[in-house]
Motif scaffolding. Structure first.
Motif, PDB file in Angstrom:
ATOM      1  N   ALA A 132       0.755  -1.325   0.097  1.00  0.00           N
ATOM      2  CA  ALA A 132      -0.137  -0.065  -0.114  1.00  0.00           C
ATOM      3  C   ALA A 132       0.961   1.199  -0.012  1.00  0.00           C
ATOM      4  N   HIS A 133       2.049   1.211   0.796  1.00  0.00           N
ATOM      5  CA  HIS A 133       2.948   2.277   0.547  1.00  0.00           C
ATOM      6  C   HIS A 133       4.251   1.815   0.764  1.00  0.00           C
ATOM      7  N   ALA A 134       5.231   2.548   0.534  1.00  0.00           N
ATOM      8  CA  ALA A 134       6.770   2.395   0.928  1.00  0.00           C
ATOM      9  C   ALA A 134       7.312   3.601   1.636  1.00  0.00           C
ATOM     10  N   SER A 135       8.369   3.553   2.430  1.00  0.00           N
ATOM     11  CA  SER A 135       9.233   4.490   3.268  1.00  0.00           C
ATOM     12  C   SER A 135      10.471   4.343   3.046  1.00  0.00           C
ATOM     13  N   LEU A 136      11.220   5.379   2.862  1.00  0.00           N
ATOM     14  CA  LEU A 136      12.573   5.619   2.965  1.00  0.00           C
ATOM     15  C   LEU A 136      13.080   6.631   3.929  1.00  0.00           C
ATOM     16  N   GLN A 137      14.167   6.206   4.553  1.00  0.00           N
ATOM     17  CA  GLN A 137      14.893   7.304   5.296  1.00  0.00           C
ATOM     18  C   GLN A 137      16.477   7.670   4.841  1.00  0.00           C
ATOM     19  N   VAL A 138      16.827   8.808   4.381  1.00  0.00           N
ATOM     20  CA  VAL A 138      18.073   8.904   3.905  1.00  0.00           C
ATOM     21  C   VAL A 138      18.710  10.099   4.822  1.00  0.00           C
ATOM     22  N   GLY A 139      19.616   9.664   5.686  1.00  0.00           N
ATOM     23  CA  GLY A 139      20.216  10.428   6.649  1.00  0.00           C
ATOM     24  C   GLY A 139      19.024  11.152   7.449  1.00  0.00           C
ATOM     25  N   ARG A 140      18.689  12.294   7.596  1.00  0.00           N
ATOM     26  CA  ARG A 140      17.531  12.639   8.594  1.00  0.00           C
ATOM     27  C   ARG A 140      16.121  12.960   7.415  1.00  0.00           C
ATOM     28  N   GLN A 141      16.285  12.763   6.312  1.00  0.00           N
ATOM     29  CA  GLN A 141      15.123  12.743   5.368  1.00  0.00           C
ATOM     30  C   GLN A 141      14.336  11.595   5.394  1.00  0.00           C
ATOM     31  N   ALA A 142      13.103  11.854   5.595  1.00  0.00           N
ATOM     32  CA  ALA A 142      12.137  10.645   5.676  1.00  0.00           C
ATOM     33  C   ALA A 142      11.324  10.824   4.307  1.00  0.00           C
ATOM     34  N   MET A 143      11.049   9.810   3.634  1.00  0.00           N
ATOM     35  CA  MET A 143      10.247   9.750   2.198  1.00  0.00           C
ATOM     36  C   MET A 143       9.052   8.971   2.314  1.00  0.00           C
ATOM     37  N   PHE A 144       7.811   9.469   2.009  1.00  0.00           N
ATOM     38  CA  PHE A 144       6.706   8.464   1.943  1.00  0.00           C
ATOM     39  C   PHE A 144       6.202   8.448   0.625  1.00  0.00           C
TER      40      PHE A 144
ATOM     41  N   HIS B 160       1.660  20.281   7.775  1.00  0.00           N
ATOM     42  CA  HIS B 160       1.598  20.140   9.390  1.00  0.00           C
ATOM     43  C   HIS B 160       1.540  18.682   9.559  1.00  0.00           C
ATOM     44  N   PRO B 161       2.085  18.095  10.741  1.00  0.00           N
ATOM     45  CA  PRO B 161       1.947  16.558  11.098  1.00  0.00           C
ATOM     46  C   PRO B 161       0.499  16.007  10.752  1.00  0.00           C
ATOM     47  N   CYS B 162       0.597  15.016  10.138  1.00  0.00           N
ATOM     48  CA  CYS B 162      -0.597  14.632   9.666  1.00  0.00           C
ATOM     49  C   CYS B 162      -0.800  13.066   9.633  1.00  0.00           C
ATOM     50  N   GLN B 163      -2.204  12.642   9.761  1.00  0.00           N
ATOM     51  CA  GLN B 163      -2.574  11.162   9.616  1.00  0.00           C
ATOM     52  C   GLN B 163      -3.225  10.728   8.081  1.00  0.00           C
ATOM     53  N   ILE B 164      -2.428   9.725   7.551  1.00  0.00           N
ATOM     54  CA  ILE B 164      -2.829   9.387   6.219  1.00  0.00           C
ATOM     55  C   ILE B 164      -3.036   7.715   6.200  1.00  0.00           C
ATOM     56  N   GLY B 165      -4.426   7.371   5.899  1.00  0.00           N
ATOM     57  CA  GLY B 165      -4.477   6.177   6.317  1.00  0.00           C
ATOM     58  C   GLY B 165      -4.048   5.456   7.511  1.00  0.00           C
ATOM     59  N   GLY B 166      -4.355   6.214   8.561  1.00  0.00           N
ATOM     60  CA  GLY B 166      -3.701   5.619   9.705  1.00  0.00           C
ATOM     61  C   GLY B 166      -2.350   5.783  10.064  1.00  0.00           C
ATOM     62  N   HIS B 167      -1.555   6.425   8.974  1.00  0.00           N
ATOM     63  CA  HIS B 167       0.054   6.583   9.284  1.00  0.00           C
ATOM     64  C   HIS B 167       0.269   8.006   9.656  1.00  0.00           C
ATOM     65  N   SER B 168       1.234   8.077  10.559  1.00  0.00           N
ATOM     66  CA  SER B 168       1.560   9.329  10.964  1.00  0.00           C
ATOM     67  C   SER B 168       2.577  10.156  10.082  1.00  0.00           C
ATOM     68  N   ILE B 169       2.504  11.091   9.513  1.00  0.00           N
ATOM     69  CA  ILE B 169       3.245  11.826   8.700  1.00  0.00           C
ATOM     70  C   ILE B 169       3.966  12.991   9.157  1.00  0.00           C
ATOM     71  N   GLU B 170       5.322  13.201   9.491  1.00  0.00           N
ATOM     72  CA  GLU B 170       5.674  14.391  10.130  1.00  0.00           C
ATOM     73  C   GLU B 170       5.770  15.350   8.878  1.00  0.00           C
ATOM     74  N   GLN B 171       5.844  16.695   9.564  1.00  0.00           N
ATOM     75  CA  GLN B 171       5.716  17.714   8.554  1.00  0.00           C
ATOM     76  C   GLN B 171       7.189  17.881   7.715  1.00  0.00           C
ATOM     77  N   THR B 172       8.005  17.248   7.981  1.00  0.00           N
ATOM     78  CA  THR B 172       9.107  17.291   7.306  1.00  0.00           C
ATOM     79  C   THR B 172       9.519  16.233   6.200  1.00  0.00           C
ATOM     80  N   THR B 173       8.530  15.314   6.201  1.00  0.00           N
ATOM     81  CA  THR B 173       8.521  14.235   5.630  1.00  0.00           C
ATOM     82  C   THR B 173       8.255  14.642   3.738  1.00  0.00           C
ATOM     83  N   LEU B 174       8.862  14.180   2.970  1.00  0.00           N
ATOM     84  CA  LEU B 174       8.514  14.403   1.667  1.00  0.00           C
ATOM     85  C   LEU B 174       7.864  13.175   1.069  1.00  0.00           C
TER      86      LEU B 174
END
Ligand code: HEM
Length: 459
Positions: free
Chosen positions: A49-61, A343-357
């Motif tokens: 349904a989704h994938a995530s990636l963390q590169v250094g301090r940068q989170a990607m959704f 702003h930080p939000c919930q998408i399909g029950g996943h928490s997404i930080e404001q800094t997430t790309l």
């Protein structure tokens, strides 16, 4: 092998992007991203349904479940803005225009541009939109044999935009704007990568000066067009004039010169590269499937007879539309969209930080194992009966979704069906090179090298 000629429904598999081999070190990720950003979409985005990636301090959704995508682009669109990738990459050339602006500035420009894209306005421009393809067919007919298709589609689609919008824009200027946009985009995977990895803007990269010069040249050419148009006494009945005459229903204000330059450049940039790539890939996919190509050509000739493609024919050519849709499923002209949460939000029950790309991986969604049977096989029949039903809305989204959906989607479909119909009725396209073209992501999905096809006249 993928991308090679084949016969039988679903036997052909168009070229695809080789995915990166995970796990990747940060250095390898950077290298792959610069070469082909889509290659770094994690494999899970094609299965889960989704994938995530963390590169250094940068989170990607990477949401690939259509329900999650719909939540971001449609239902909660006010919680997301275009990402800084879009802004810092495109603002220098397009300014704060419809593609990049946010909030009231975007709403106003979109509202003012909308009349130029109404169905009735567009179909009255069909003769202008098909004319570059008719001229191309005439030239090719005099000189059949191998021809470069990618360049020809770029020249035809820039001519379509310029004739429909800017009837007194000199063709030489139009080609110069198109050339400047192409030079601007060529090194663009560097700033995309730097922004994705959070590197500072001043970090040097190959092609940075070329990008600055190309942006300045494109903007200067369009500024002079606006200035000439302001001084001209005769007003040509083109879509640029519809935009110049438009008044905001709320404030009565027209677009300023700066806004016009931004809008015109956005329409030129967003409106020709995308269609040119879709048509190039469609011609390649036709050449790779000779039987399907002949069947389509027979149908087009039955519908249009000896005349040109006219507005009533467009509805009578659903198989050409389906062919283009299947091409855009497997080779979407815009393979990734990017957003940032406000702003930080919930998408399909996943928490997404404001800094997430947030990357909407259109390319992966269109090849997702759970959404499509034999996802890599080319089968236009999938779209028989229209793509909206019963599939979920965001399972197929070459034009995006929600309020930021492509303003030119109808323009593009009219242009592509009329253009492809015109070419198919007169010519047969044959594979020429042994190696299939490699798709390369540079904001749009274009072939890495030239695409040459053999052309024969249909009797
Ligand atoms: C095959 C052809 C095309 C494809 C696949 C395509 C795709 C897209 C996509 C995916 C977006 C949404 C970007 C996002 O949400 O971040 C978009 C936006 C846009 N497109 Fe297209 N496009 C095409 C042709 C055109 C044409 C012909 C025009 C104009 C003549 C055009 C003008 C625009 C504009 C102005 C926007 C910005 C809309 C907004 O943000 O309100 N596009 N396009």
């Amino acid at each position: 092998m993928d991308g090679e000629a084949s016969s039988g429904p679903g036997a052909f598999k168009p070229p695809k992007i080789e995915m990166a081999q995970w796990p990747l070190s940060t250095w390898s990720l950077l290298r792959v991203m610069v070469r082909n950003p889509v290659a770094t979409v994690p494999p899970a985005a094609y299965r889960e349904a989704h994938a995530s990636l963390q590169v250094g301090r940068q989170a990607m959704f990477y949401p690939s479940d259509p329900a999650l995508v719909e939540e971001i682009l449609v239902r909660k669109h006010e919680d997301f803005a275009k990402s800084r990738i879009d802004n810092s990459l495109l603002n220098p050339i397009l300014g704060n225009g419809i593609l990049t602006a946010e909030g009231d500035v975007w709403r106003r420009q979109r509202r003012l541009a909308a009349p130029a894209f109404r169905a009735a306005t567009l179909s009255s421009h069909l003769p202008v939109m098909r004319s570059p393809f008719e001229e191309l067919v005439e030239r090719w007919a005099l000189n059949p044999g191998p021809h470069r298709i990618d360049n020809a589609m770029t020249a035809a689609t820039i001519a379509v935009i310029c004739r429909a919008f800017f009837s007194n824009f000199d063709q030489g200027d139009a080609d110069r704007v198109s050339g400047a946009i192409a030079r601007y985009l060529r090194p663009s995977s560097w700033p995309i990568t730097y922004e994705a990895l959070g590197l500072p803007k001043w970090t040097p990269h190959p092609g940075k000066l070329t990008m600055e010069q190309a942006a300045a040249e494109a903007r200067q050419l369009v500024w002079s067009f606006v200035a000439r148009r302001r001084q001209g006494r005769k007003v040509p009945p083109d879509l640029a004039q519809v935009l110049m005459d438009a008044r905001d229903p709320e404030t009565g204000r027209a677009l300023s010169d700066e806004e016009l330059v931004n809008t015109f450049l956005t329409l030129i940039a967003a409106g020709h590269e995308t269609s040119a790539n879709a048509l190039t890939w469609a011609l390649y996919c036709l050449a790779a499937q000779p039987e399907l190509q002949d069947a389509l050509a027979d149908h087009v000739r039955n519908v249009i007879g000896d005349g040109p493609v006219e507005a009533p024919h467009l509805e009578a050519l659903p198989d050409v539309t389906q062919f283009i849709e299947e091409t855009m499923r497997l080779l979407p002209p815009v393979p990734i969209l990017s957003r940032r949460p406000l702003h930080p939000c919930q998408i399909g029950g996943h928490s997404i930080e404001q800094t997430t790309l947030v990357f909407i991986p259109i390319y992966a969604i269109h090849r997702h194992e759970a959404l499509w049977s034999s996802p890599e096989s080319f089968d236009p029949e999938r779209f028989a009966g229209g793509y909206q039903t019963p599939r979920q809305r965001c399972a197929f989204m070459p034009f995006g979704a929600g309020p930021r959906i492509c303003l030119g989607a109808s323009f593009a479909m009219i242009e592509m069906v009329a253009g492809l119909g015109t070419m198919l009725a007169a010519l047969r396209f044959r594979l020429h090179d042994k190696t299939p073209p490699e798709p390369m992501h540079r904001i749009t999905l274009r072939p890495r090298k030239e695409v040459v096809l053999g052309l024969e006249l249909r009797s």
